[in-house]
Write a protein that holds these residues in place. Structure first.
Motif, PDB file in Angstrom:
ATOM      1  N   UNK A  13       0.813  -1.206   0.000  1.00  0.00           N
ATOM      2  CA  UNK A  13       0.000   0.000   0.000  1.00  0.00           C
ATOM      3  C   UNK A  13       0.852   1.264   0.000  1.00  0.00           C
ATOM      4  N   UNK A  14       1.817   1.359   0.921  1.00  0.00           N
ATOM      5  CA  UNK A  14       2.597   2.594   1.011  1.00  0.00           C
ATOM      6  C   UNK A  14       3.563   2.759  -0.153  1.00  0.00           C
ATOM      7  N   UNK A  15       4.058   1.661  -0.717  1.00  0.00           N
ATOM      8  CA  UNK A  15       4.998   1.789  -1.836  1.00  0.00           C
ATOM      9  C   UNK A  15       4.300   2.093  -3.153  1.00  0.00           C
ATOM     10  N   UNK A  16       3.001   1.944  -3.216  1.00  0.00           N
ATOM     11  CA  UNK A  16       2.271   2.247  -4.454  1.00  0.00           C
ATOM     12  C   UNK A  16       1.449   3.527  -4.358  1.00  0.00           C
ATOM     13  N   UNK A  17       1.522   4.231  -3.245  1.00  0.00           N
ATOM     14  CA  UNK A  17       0.744   5.465  -3.071  1.00  0.00           C
ATOM     15  C   UNK A  17       1.060   6.513  -4.130  1.00  0.00           C
ATOM     16  N   UNK A  18       2.290   6.557  -4.578  1.00  0.00           N
ATOM     17  CA  UNK A  18       2.708   7.598  -5.521  1.00  0.00           C
ATOM     18  C   UNK A  18       2.978   7.039  -6.912  1.00  0.00           C
ATOM     19  N   UNK A  19       2.322   5.945  -7.236  1.00  0.00           N
ATOM     20  CA  UNK A  19       2.473   5.354  -8.565  1.00  0.00           C
ATOM     21  C   UNK A  19       3.906   4.939  -8.831  1.00  0.00           C
ATOM     22  N   UNK A  20       4.428   5.345  -9.977  1.00  0.00           N
ATOM     23  CA  UNK A  20       5.777   4.964 -10.377  1.00  0.00           C
ATOM     24  C   UNK A  20       6.848   5.936  -9.883  1.00  0.00           C
ATOM     25  N   UNK A  21       6.441   6.967  -9.179  1.00  0.00           N
ATOM     26  CA  UNK A  21       7.386   7.951  -8.663  1.00  0.00           C
ATOM     27  C   UNK A  21       8.313   7.301  -7.641  1.00  0.00           C
ATOM     28  N   UNK A  22       9.597   7.575  -7.754  1.00  0.00           N
ATOM     29  CA  UNK A  22      10.574   7.022  -6.797  1.00  0.00           C
ATOM     30  C   UNK A  22      10.386   7.694  -5.440  1.00  0.00           C
ATOM     31  N   UNK A  23      10.277   6.887  -4.408  1.00  0.00           N
ATOM     32  CA  UNK A  23      10.140   7.416  -3.054  1.00  0.00           C
ATOM     33  C   UNK A  23      11.129   6.714  -2.130  1.00  0.00           C
ATOM     34  N   UNK A  24      11.465   7.401  -1.066  1.00  0.00           N
ATOM     35  CA  UNK A  24      12.291   6.771  -0.043  1.00  0.00           C
ATOM     36  C   UNK A  24      11.570   6.939   1.283  1.00  0.00           C
ATOM     37  N   UNK A  25      11.815   6.000   2.173  1.00  0.00           N
ATOM     38  CA  UNK A  25      11.131   5.993   3.460  1.00  0.00           C
ATOM     39  C   UNK A  25      12.135   6.163   4.582  1.00  0.00           C
ATOM     40  N   UNK A  26      11.783   6.983   5.543  1.00  0.00           N
ATOM     41  CA  UNK A  26      12.539   7.164   6.773  1.00  0.00           C
ATOM     42  C   UNK A  26      11.579   6.752   7.882  1.00  0.00           C
ATOM     43  N   UNK A  27      11.740   5.538   8.345  1.00  0.00           N
ATOM     44  CA  UNK A  27      10.780   4.913   9.253  1.00  0.00           C
ATOM     45  C   UNK A  27      11.164   5.163  10.705  1.00  0.00           C
ATOM     46  N   UNK A  28      10.201   5.655  11.459  1.00  0.00           N
ATOM     47  CA  UNK A  28      10.359   5.782  12.901  1.00  0.00           C
ATOM     48  C   UNK A  28       9.388   4.805  13.540  1.00  0.00           C
ATOM     49  N   UNK A  29       9.886   4.011  14.452  1.00  0.00           N
ATOM     50  CA  UNK A  29       9.046   3.048  15.143  1.00  0.00           C
ATOM     51  C   UNK A  29       9.169   3.271  16.642  1.00  0.00           C
ATOM     52  N   UNK A  30       8.026   3.501  17.268  1.00  0.00           N
ATOM     53  CA  UNK A  30       8.005   3.527  18.720  1.00  0.00           C
ATOM     54  C   UNK A  30       7.301   2.261  19.167  1.00  0.00           C
ATOM     55  N   UNK A  31       7.994   1.395  19.883  1.00  0.00           N
ATOM     56  CA  UNK A  31       7.374   0.137  20.303  1.00  0.00           C
ATOM     57  C   UNK A  31       6.050   0.375  21.015  1.00  0.00           C
ATOM     58  N   UNK A  32       5.068  -0.427  20.678  1.00  0.00           N
ATOM     59  CA  UNK A  32       3.710  -0.245  21.167  1.00  0.00           C
ATOM     60  C   UNK A  32       3.628  -0.200  22.677  1.00  0.00           C
ATOM     61  N   UNK A  33       4.420  -0.978  23.349  1.00  0.00           N
ATOM     62  CA  UNK A  33       4.384  -1.012  24.801  1.00  0.00           C
ATOM     63  C   UNK A  33       4.740   0.317  25.440  1.00  0.00           C
ATOM     64  N   UNK A  34       5.400   1.201  24.705  1.00  0.00           N
ATOM     65  CA  UNK A  34       5.811   2.475  25.258  1.00  0.00           C
ATOM     66  C   UNK A  34       4.869   3.617  24.912  1.00  0.00           C
TER      67      UNK A  34
END
Length: 151
Positions: A13-34
């Motif tokens: 889903x997230x990699x196809x949001x912008x069609x064929x446009x090249x995108x890069x992801x900077x992922x931040x994850x906060x563990x659910x328990x926190x």
């Protein structure tokens, strides 16, 4: 910004949001328990009709255990995004996730923020969820998406 490992449906889903446009992801994850206390998570589970999950909220990893789970979830997510053909880097956020998000947006010149989580009805009702709060803080459009399935 995520709170658990991305599923294959989430990655698609997230990699196809912008069609064929090249995108890069900077992922931040906060563990659910926190990120939320047990009562709010249990209320969300009940609202979703997941009574078994509500009962198990006391077993949700927290503290050091949540960090270990979070590290694995982040690595799985980054690998999945890269396998799908996107550039991806990321890090765990232990405290102040919105401050970290704002800093990353400024650092990389992000065009938008995607907040991908399970529904959190109590927080959303009071506009205290990540997406609602980020809209007032980061200075770029914030897209709120719900995870497609359980990780």
């Amino acid at each position: 910004m995520i709170e658990k490992a991305l599923t294959s449906a989430d990655v698609e889903f997230v990699t196809t949001l912008h069609g064929d446009e090249a995108v890069s992801f900077h992922v931040l994850l906060q563990p659910r328990g926190e990120q939320a206390d047990r009562l709010l998570r249990a209320i969300d589970d009940v609202a979703l009709g997941e009574l078994d999950e509500a009962v198990r909220e006391g077993q949700t990893p927290e503290g050091e255990e949540a960090l270990t789970v979070g590290e694995r979830a982040l690595e799985v997510s980054l690998t999945a995004l890269r396998t799908a053909g996107s550039a991806a880097e990321g890090r765990l956020v232990e405290e102040h996730p919105l401050d970290a998000l704002k800093a990353v947006v400024q650092e990389v010149g992000a065009d938008e923020v995607i907040v991908l989580t399970d529904p959190h009805y109590v927080e959303e009702f009071f506009h205290r969820d990540w997406a609602s709060r980020a809209r007032h803080k980061v200075g770029v459009p914030v897209l709120k998406l719900f995870s497609h399935s359980k990780a």
